[in-house]
Enzyme design. Structure first.
Site, PDB file in Angstrom:
ATOM      1  N   ASP A  16       8.398  36.457  36.971  1.00  0.00           N
ATOM      2  CA  ASP A  16       6.776  35.739  36.414  1.00  0.00           C
ATOM      3  C   ASP A  16       6.934  34.608  35.522  1.00  0.00           C
ATOM      4  O   ASP A  16       8.273  36.155  33.953  1.00  0.00           O
ATOM      5  CB  ASP A  16       5.942  36.991  36.733  1.00  0.00           C
ATOM      6  CG  ASP A  16       4.771  36.578  36.263  1.00  0.00           C
ATOM      7  OD1 ASP A  16       4.272  35.040  37.014  1.00  0.00           O
ATOM      8  OD2 ASP A  16       3.969  37.583  35.906  1.00  0.00           O
ATOM      9  N   HIS A  33       9.379  26.415  37.174  1.00  0.00           N
ATOM     10  CA  HIS A  33      10.041  26.820  38.044  1.00  0.00           C
ATOM     11  C   HIS A  33      10.559  26.432  38.883  1.00  0.00           C
ATOM     12  O   HIS A  33      12.525  26.677  38.992  1.00  0.00           O
ATOM     13  CB  HIS A  33       9.363  26.098  39.575  1.00  0.00           C
ATOM     14  CG  HIS A  33       6.967  26.575  38.790  1.00  0.00           C
ATOM     15  ND1 HIS A  33       7.490  28.029  38.409  1.00  0.00           N
ATOM     16  CD2 HIS A  33       5.869  26.332  39.652  1.00  0.00           C
ATOM     17  CE1 HIS A  33       5.944  27.731  39.251  1.00  0.00           C
ATOM     18  NE2 HIS A  33       5.372  27.487  39.026  1.00  0.00           N
ATOM     19  N   LEU A 127      26.681  41.099  48.181  1.00  0.00           N
ATOM     20  CA  LEU A 127      25.681  41.271  47.288  1.00  0.00           C
ATOM     21  C   LEU A 127      24.793  40.905  48.280  1.00  0.00           C
ATOM     22  O   LEU A 127      24.421  39.567  48.863  1.00  0.00           O
ATOM     23  CB  LEU A 127      25.322  40.441  45.908  1.00  0.00           C
ATOM     24  CG  LEU A 127      24.221  40.727  45.765  1.00  0.00           C
ATOM     25  CD1 LEU A 127      23.955  41.876  44.681  1.00  0.00           C
ATOM     26  CD2 LEU A 127      23.771  39.395  44.543  1.00  0.00           C
TER      27      LEU A 127
HETATM   28  C1  IPE Z   1       3.673  37.605  41.226  1.00  0.00           C
HETATM   29  O1  IPE Z   1       3.368  36.215  40.290  1.00  0.00           O
HETATM   30  C2  IPE Z   1       4.245  36.471  42.059  1.00  0.00           C
HETATM   31  C3  IPE Z   1       5.388  35.609  41.618  1.00  0.00           C
HETATM   32  C4  IPE Z   1       6.048  36.321  40.832  1.00  0.00           C
HETATM   33  C5  IPE Z   1       6.781  35.138  43.335  1.00  0.00           C
HETATM   34  P1  IPE Z   1       1.900  35.920  39.857  1.00  0.00           P
HETATM   35  O2  IPE Z   1       1.970  34.620  39.277  1.00  0.00           O
HETATM   36  O3  IPE Z   1       0.681  35.223  41.351  1.00  0.00           O
HETATM   37  O4  IPE Z   1       1.258  37.148  39.749  1.00  0.00           O
HETATM   38  P2  IPE Z   1       0.026  37.351  39.203  1.00  0.00           P
HETATM   39  O5  IPE Z   1      -1.426  36.739  39.566  1.00  0.00           O
HETATM   40  O6  IPE Z   1      -0.522  37.173  37.995  1.00  0.00           O
HETATM   41  O7  IPE Z   1      -1.089  38.409  39.631  1.00  0.00           O
HETATM   42  C1  IPE Z   2       6.416  32.996  38.775  1.00  0.00           C
HETATM   43  O1  IPE Z   2       5.735  31.919  37.165  1.00  0.00           O
HETATM   44  C2  IPE Z   2       6.488  31.862  39.722  1.00  0.00           C
HETATM   45  C3  IPE Z   2       5.469  32.090  40.804  1.00  0.00           C
HETATM   46  C4  IPE Z   2       4.143  32.484  41.481  1.00  0.00           C
HETATM   47  C5  IPE Z   2       6.093  31.292  41.789  1.00  0.00           C
HETATM   48  P1  IPE Z   2       4.095  32.230  37.124  1.00  0.00           P
HETATM   49  O2  IPE Z   2       3.936  30.564  37.890  1.00  0.00           O
HETATM   50  O3  IPE Z   2       3.089  32.858  37.897  1.00  0.00           O
HETATM   51  O4  IPE Z   2       4.658  31.654  35.801  1.00  0.00           O
HETATM   52  P2  IPE Z   2       2.569  31.685  34.706  1.00  0.00           P
HETATM   53  O5  IPE Z   2       2.791  33.609  34.539  1.00  0.00           O
HETATM   54  O6  IPE Z   2       1.669  30.637  35.677  1.00  0.00           O
HETATM   55  O7  IPE Z   2       3.471  31.597  33.823  1.00  0.00           O
HETATM   56 MG    MG Z   3       2.410  34.710  36.887  1.00  0.00          MG
END
Ligand code: IPE
Ligand code: IPE
Ligand code: MG
Length: 243
Positions: A16, A33, A127
């Protein structure tokens, strides 16, 4: 700390913080991303070097479909592109890929690409890399129960375990979430029952080998009791008693 506990067999990661990483640099979220893929490549190599046998990463959740359409399509393209680009190297490095999640709503082209990546790396044993894509812990429990019901099988912990999308690996020992949030966000709801949780404030693109080593060292200092007492663990001579 016991030697047996030093390196987790299975690490799971909620990757995240990509969006915030990009926003802080005045870049579009999808650039975050893209940087996240680089971070994953580095993490796969680092895990492999340290003797971790299974790495499970959360790449796209069931709920992420609700993001702006351009971000969703950006993430779909990124997965397809990253697989195309990385699979030869992963094959060479002994990494076996599994894509875990609901494929029924993905495009035919995407499904083919995922199957190809899995087939190309199927002989590898160094792995296992599980990429959870269009995955949700609730989806997994529901699909496993539906499968058993359709086969007329009794629903027990053991039968559900076998029907789950991650039945090919043991439960994660260490579950890391980067990006500062302290929540599971519908990741491995069933499998994380006894995982050690580790939260890092680093955004995923900044989560490097040093940060990984800190997480592993922290894990090594935990006592895993699986419901037993400390005394029982000490006399068994191993904190992996029920692992
Ligand atoms: C969790 O992150 C999903 C992934 C890392 C793929 P999110 O950014 O979607 O989670 P929330 O919305 O903060 O709970
Ligand atoms: C996690 O990073 C990746 C996915 C959920 C695909 P985020 O896109 O949720 O990044 P933040 O939380 O908005 O910074
Ligand atoms: Mg996020």
């Amino acid at each position: 700390m016991s030697a047996a506990n030093a390196i987790p067999h299975h690490i799971a990661i909620v990757m995240d913080g990509n969006g915030r990483w990009a926003t802080r640099r005045y870049l579009p979220r999808v650039a975050g991303h893209r940087q996240g893929v680089e971070s994953l490549r580095r993490c796969v190599r680092a895990c492999s070097d340290r003797g971790v046998r299974v790495l499970t990463v959360f790449a796209f959740s069931s709920e992420n479909w609700n993001r702006p359409p351009e971000e969703v399509s950006g993430l779909m393209e990124l997965l397809a592109m990253a697989l195309g680009r990385e699979v030869p190297q992963l094959k060479h490095d002994g990494v076996r890929i599994h894509i875990v999640g609901d494929r029924s709503t993905l495009s035919e082209k995407m499904r083919l690409g995922l199957a190809q990546a899995e087939a190309t790396t199927a002989q590898n044993t160094r792995l296992i890399l599980n990429v959870c894509f269009n995955y949700g812990g609730r989806w997994d429990i529901a699909q496993a129960a539906a499968k058993l019901a359709a086969q007329g099988e009794a629903i027990t912990e053991a039968s559900l375990d076998r029907a789950m999308a991650l039945s090919h690996v043991p439960d994660p020992d260490l579950l890391i979430r980067t990006g500062g949030e302290r929540r599971i966000s519908n990741f491995l709801l069933w499998q994380a029952a006894y995982s050690e949780l580790y939260f890092s404030d680093r955004l995923w693109p900044d989560f490097d080998e040093i940060a990984l080593d800190e997480a592993i060292a922290d894990y090594g200092r935990r006592e895993r009791r699986f419901g037993l007492t400390s005394g029982q663990i000490a006399s068994s001579g191993s904190d992996r008693i029920a692992a």
